[in-house]
Enzyme design. Structure first.
Site, short mmCIF file in Angstrom:
data_model
loop_
_atom_site.label_atom_id
_atom_site.label_comp_id
_atom_site.label_asym_id
_atom_site.label_seq_id
_atom_site.Cartn_x
_atom_site.Cartn_y
_atom_site.Cartn_z
N TYR A 16 0.84 -1.20 0.00
CA TYR A 16 0.00 0.00 0.00
C TYR A 16 0.87 1.25 0.00
O TYR A 16 0.66 2.17 -0.80
CB TYR A 16 -0.91 -0.03 1.22
CG TYR A 16 -1.78 1.19 1.40
CD1 TYR A 16 -3.02 1.29 0.76
CD2 TYR A 16 -1.39 2.25 2.22
CE1 TYR A 16 -3.83 2.39 0.93
CE2 TYR A 16 -2.19 3.36 2.40
CZ TYR A 16 -3.40 3.44 1.75
OH TYR A 16 -4.21 4.54 1.92
N LYS A 50 1.11 4.16 -2.99
CA LYS A 50 0.74 5.55 -2.71
C LYS A 50 1.94 6.48 -2.88
O LYS A 50 1.80 7.61 -3.36
CB LYS A 50 0.17 5.67 -1.30
CG LYS A 50 -1.17 4.97 -1.12
CD LYS A 50 -2.23 5.52 -2.06
CE LYS A 50 -3.60 4.93 -1.79
NZ LYS A 50 -4.65 5.47 -2.70
#
Length: 234
Positions: A141, A145
């Protein structure tokens, strides 16, 4: 009033944004794997497509839908969450999913902006405040990002291929008050969660060039004691 494309317009945040923009008088195009009947028009993404085919098909279908009309804003709110550190059996699998959800959608949104955004229009991409530092419990994640944060910087720079005067911003929430978060974190302190209505109002202001940060900015959305404020992270 204007035209806005919402990438990920069938998710919890996306639906809130589509509904809010419609009430504000905008024509809204939803791009997602499913149809949002509240939108004025829909383009559906095929999960069977690879990155190149997904870009080509979305670009073609959006072009056919717009029929020469330009967009005031492109808001990418696609994405999800998956955890995992380097010892977890599924962390590479989760990292691949995060890359597809956040990076594929953001790069395709960049292509759409280059072709269909008005001069002075707005492109918003989905970053995350935790990804400004290490994310050991959710490595995939954080990687995805962080890549989106870099993309915001690149697309917001001179020579990126975007229309004159366009503004590219990264939206960096901490935790959004979505139905899924409420389901999986029922005992969390929700006074620090950012309401979806608040996000929709902020993005609408930016589309209208009100209180809009400078292009290339990473904008953290922080909620404390039920009150939300913005802070530049770059």
């Amino acid at each position: 009033m204007g035209r806005v494309l919402v990438y990920g317009g069938c998710g919890g945040l996306g639906r809130q944004i589509v509904d809010h923009l419609r009430t504000e008088g905008f024509w809204v195009l939803c791009v997602d794997i499913a149809e949002n009947k509240s939108a004025d028009a829909n383009v559906q993404v095929s999960l069977a497509d690879g990155w190149l085919d997904q870009e080509g098909n979305v670009l073609r279908l959006v072009g056919e839908t717009l029929n020469g009309n330009k967009l005031d804003g492109i808001l990418n709110v696609a994405g999800g969450w998956a955890g995992g550190n380097a010892m977890d059996m599924d962390w590479i699998k989760n990292a691949e999913l995060m890359w597809k959800q956040s990076v594929w959608s953001s790069t395709i949104a960049g292509t759409l902006a280059a072709h269909h955004l008005k001069d002075g229009g707005l492109l918003v991409l989905p970053g995350a405040k935790p990804a400004t530092g290490g994310t050991p419990g959710m490595i995939g994640y954080g990687m995805a990002k962080a890549a989106v944060h870099q993309l915001v910087k690149s697309l917001g720079s001179t020579g990126s291929g975007l229309p004159d005067g366009s503004c590219v911003l990264g939206m960096l929430p901490v935790t959004l008050d979505t139905p899924m978060n409420r389901k999986f974190m029922p005992d969390a302190d929700k006074s620090t969660w950012t309401p979806l209505t608040e996000v929709a109002c902020i993005l609408t202001k930016w589309i209208l060039n009100k209180e809009r940060p400078s292009t290339g900015s990473l904008v953290a959305m922080i909620t404390e004691n039920g009150s939300t404020f913005l802070r530049l992270e770059n």
